[in-house]
Design a protein around this motif. Structure first.
Motif, PDB file in Angstrom:
ATOM      1  N   MET A   1     -56.073 -33.042 -20.591  1.00  0.00           N
ATOM      2  CA  MET A   1     -55.828 -31.659 -20.951  1.00  0.00           C
ATOM      3  C   MET A   1     -56.412 -30.738 -19.899  1.00  0.00           C
ATOM      4  SD  MET A   1     -58.615 -31.123 -24.005  1.00  0.00           S
ATOM      5  CE  MET A   1     -58.227 -29.376 -24.078  1.00  0.00           C
ATOM      6  N   LEU A   2     -55.914 -29.526 -19.814  1.00  0.00           N
ATOM      7  CA  LEU A   2     -56.449 -28.565 -18.874  1.00  0.00           C
ATOM      8  C   LEU A   2     -57.742 -27.995 -19.411  1.00  0.00           C
ATOM      9  CD1 LEU A   2     -53.145 -26.734 -17.982  1.00  0.00           C
ATOM     10  CD2 LEU A   2     -54.072 -28.829 -17.036  1.00  0.00           C
ATOM     11  N   ARG A   3     -58.691 -27.709 -18.522  1.00  0.00           N
ATOM     12  CA  ARG A   3     -60.036 -27.378 -18.960  1.00  0.00           C
ATOM     13  C   ARG A   3     -60.522 -26.055 -18.373  1.00  0.00           C
ATOM     14  NH1 ARG A   3     -62.455 -31.797 -21.224  1.00  0.00           N
ATOM     15  NH2 ARG A   3     -61.384 -33.758 -20.954  1.00  0.00           N
ATOM     16  N   ALA A 137     -55.291 -16.728 -14.478  1.00  0.00           N
ATOM     17  CA  ALA A 137     -55.678 -18.109 -14.204  1.00  0.00           C
ATOM     18  C   ALA A 137     -54.439 -18.963 -14.031  1.00  0.00           C
ATOM     19  CB  ALA A 137     -56.542 -18.664 -15.335  1.00  0.00           C
ATOM     20  N   PHE A 138     -54.510 -19.905 -13.088  1.00  0.00           N
ATOM     21  CA  PHE A 138     -53.455 -20.867 -12.852  1.00  0.00           C
ATOM     22  C   PHE A 138     -54.032 -22.259 -13.100  1.00  0.00           C
ATOM     23  CE2 PHE A 138     -52.732 -17.228 -10.145  1.00  0.00           C
ATOM     24  CZ  PHE A 138     -51.389 -16.956 -10.311  1.00  0.00           C
ATOM     25  N   GLY A 139     -53.243 -23.130 -13.694  1.00  0.00           N
ATOM     26  CA  GLY A 139     -53.727 -24.479 -13.966  1.00  0.00           C
ATOM     27  C   GLY A 139     -52.631 -25.505 -13.792  1.00  0.00           C
ATOM     28  N   ALA A 140     -53.031 -26.740 -13.440  1.00  0.00           N
ATOM     29  CA  ALA A 140     -52.072 -27.831 -13.291  1.00  0.00           C
ATOM     30  C   ALA A 140     -52.735 -29.132 -13.702  1.00  0.00           C
ATOM     31  CB  ALA A 140     -51.571 -27.917 -11.855  1.00  0.00           C
ATOM     32  N   GLU A 141     -51.936 -30.053 -14.215  1.00  0.00           N
ATOM     33  CA  GLU A 141     -52.415 -31.353 -14.664  1.00  0.00           C
ATOM     34  C   GLU A 141     -51.395 -32.408 -14.280  1.00  0.00           C
ATOM     35  OE1 GLU A 141     -53.858 -33.302 -18.896  1.00  0.00           O
ATOM     36  OE2 GLU A 141     -52.109 -31.995 -18.845  1.00  0.00           O
ATOM     37  N   ALA A 142     -51.889 -33.579 -13.852  1.00  0.00           N
ATOM     38  CA  ALA A 142     -50.991 -34.665 -13.482  1.00  0.00           C
ATOM     39  C   ALA A 142     -51.637 -36.001 -13.801  1.00  0.00           C
ATOM     40  CB  ALA A 142     -50.631 -34.591 -12.002  1.00  0.00           C
ATOM     41  N   GLY A 143     -50.815 -36.975 -14.174  1.00  0.00           N
ATOM     42  CA  GLY A 143     -51.264 -38.337 -14.401  1.00  0.00           C
ATOM     43  C   GLY A 143     -50.460 -39.280 -13.536  1.00  0.00           C
ATOM     44  N   GLY A 157     -49.302 -24.199 -15.635  1.00  0.00           N
ATOM     45  CA  GLY A 157     -49.304 -23.000 -16.459  1.00  0.00           C
ATOM     46  C   GLY A 157     -50.002 -21.834 -15.804  1.00  0.00           C
ATOM     47  N   ILE A 158     -49.773 -20.674 -16.373  1.00  0.00           N
ATOM     48  CA  ILE A 158     -50.403 -19.446 -15.907  1.00  0.00           C
ATOM     49  C   ILE A 158     -50.725 -18.589 -17.116  1.00  0.00           C
ATOM     50  CG2 ILE A 158     -48.121 -18.399 -15.559  1.00  0.00           C
ATOM     51  CD1 ILE A 158     -49.359 -16.613 -13.405  1.00  0.00           C
TER      52      ILE A 158
END
Length: 272
Positions: A1-3, A137-143, A157-158
């Motif tokens: 998850m984004l933190r 805020a900008f966020g990104a997540e990858a697996g 996301g933003i």
């Protein structure tokens, strides 16, 4: 998850989201070594589950142990500032020996970075990154699965935050879904708010519209409610019985399937 900073991307869901199940929790603080004992029970339909958890803190180390009614033992160890501005988290569950994970978090004033590695034969590597200011805020997540050579997930996301509102857009499920939410606060303490959320899943052409709100009856009592276009109606009442001790009653009803039993919840949290 984004933190961290990126948690603001989910503020729309957090405002009108709440637990919709039977739950009881109690905290007992009795010495300087054992910080908390928690007992939790869950009832959904005719099924009941429960667990007992203990929390222990010593300097920059924290241990969490939980035992549930299925004889699973979950352990989480958190180490803060092994290196400056970092947090290391190791977790595993017995008897599921393939559940072990090692997570390293790095925090900066305007950015965070997190890496998680599964502690098993074919580990999957997850990474999240956020960058921003108190207003955007900008966020990104990858697996990534190195054995298969492909990405298991990626999300971006933003969010934009103002003193009286917050808006966010999240592209998830490998680009298969998008969610936009908006929160408008109705008071300076941000306890009362109106929320709107739109989500779409492209592969199924399914759209979900959700409206909700939170209203502070007084400084001790809070009411929340939400309703989506699929007919799911949820409500919550939370009251501070004594300072720092909360009693919560919640419920959810499918208005399009009134023959189904509603889900009811009760939670009690006692803090020192």
């Amino acid at each position: 998850m984004l933190r961290s900073l990126d948690q603001r991307l989910y503020v729309g869901s957090e405002v009108h989201g709440f637990h919709l199940y039977w739950r009881w929790s109690g905290f007992l603080f009795f010495d300087e070594l054992l910080d908390a004992i928690t007992s939790t029970s869950l009832k959904k339909g005719g099924l009941s589950t429960g667990d007992v958890a203990a929390l222990y803190k010593y300097k920059n180390t924290q241990f969490d142990v939980k035992v549930d009614t299925d004889s699973n033992i979950s352990t989480t160890m958190t180490f803060t500032d092994i290196l400056p501005s970092t947090k290391t988290i190791a977790s595993f569950k017995v008897p599921d020996y393939n559940s072990g994970k090692l997570e390293v978090q790095y925090f900066h004033h305007h950015a965070t970075f997190t890496t998680t590695i599964g502690l098993y034969k074919t580990p999957v590597v997850d990474a999240t990154a956020t960058i921003g200011t108190p207003s955007i805020a900008f966020g990104a997540e990858a697996g990534y699965d190195p054995t298969k050579g492909n990405f298991t997930k990626y999300t971006a996301g933003i969010s934009v935050t103002k003193p009286d509102s917050c808006a966010s857009i999240i592209l998830g499920d490998k680009g298969d879904s998008i969610k936009a939410s908006y929160v408008h606060y109705l008071d300076n303490l941000k306890k009362s708010a109106a929320v709107g959320e739109i989500s779409r899943k492209f592969s199924t052409n399914e759209n979900t519209f959700t409206v909700g709100g939170a209203y502070a009856v007084d400084h001790l009592t809070l009411i929340k409610a939400k309703l989506n276009n699929h007919g799911r109606l949820g409500a919550l009442l939370q009251h501070e019985v004594i300072p720092k001790s909360l009693l919560t009653v919640s419920g959810e009803l499918d208005t399009k399937s009134l023959d189904k039993s509603p889900r009811l919840g009760l939670a009690f949290a006692l803090k020192p």
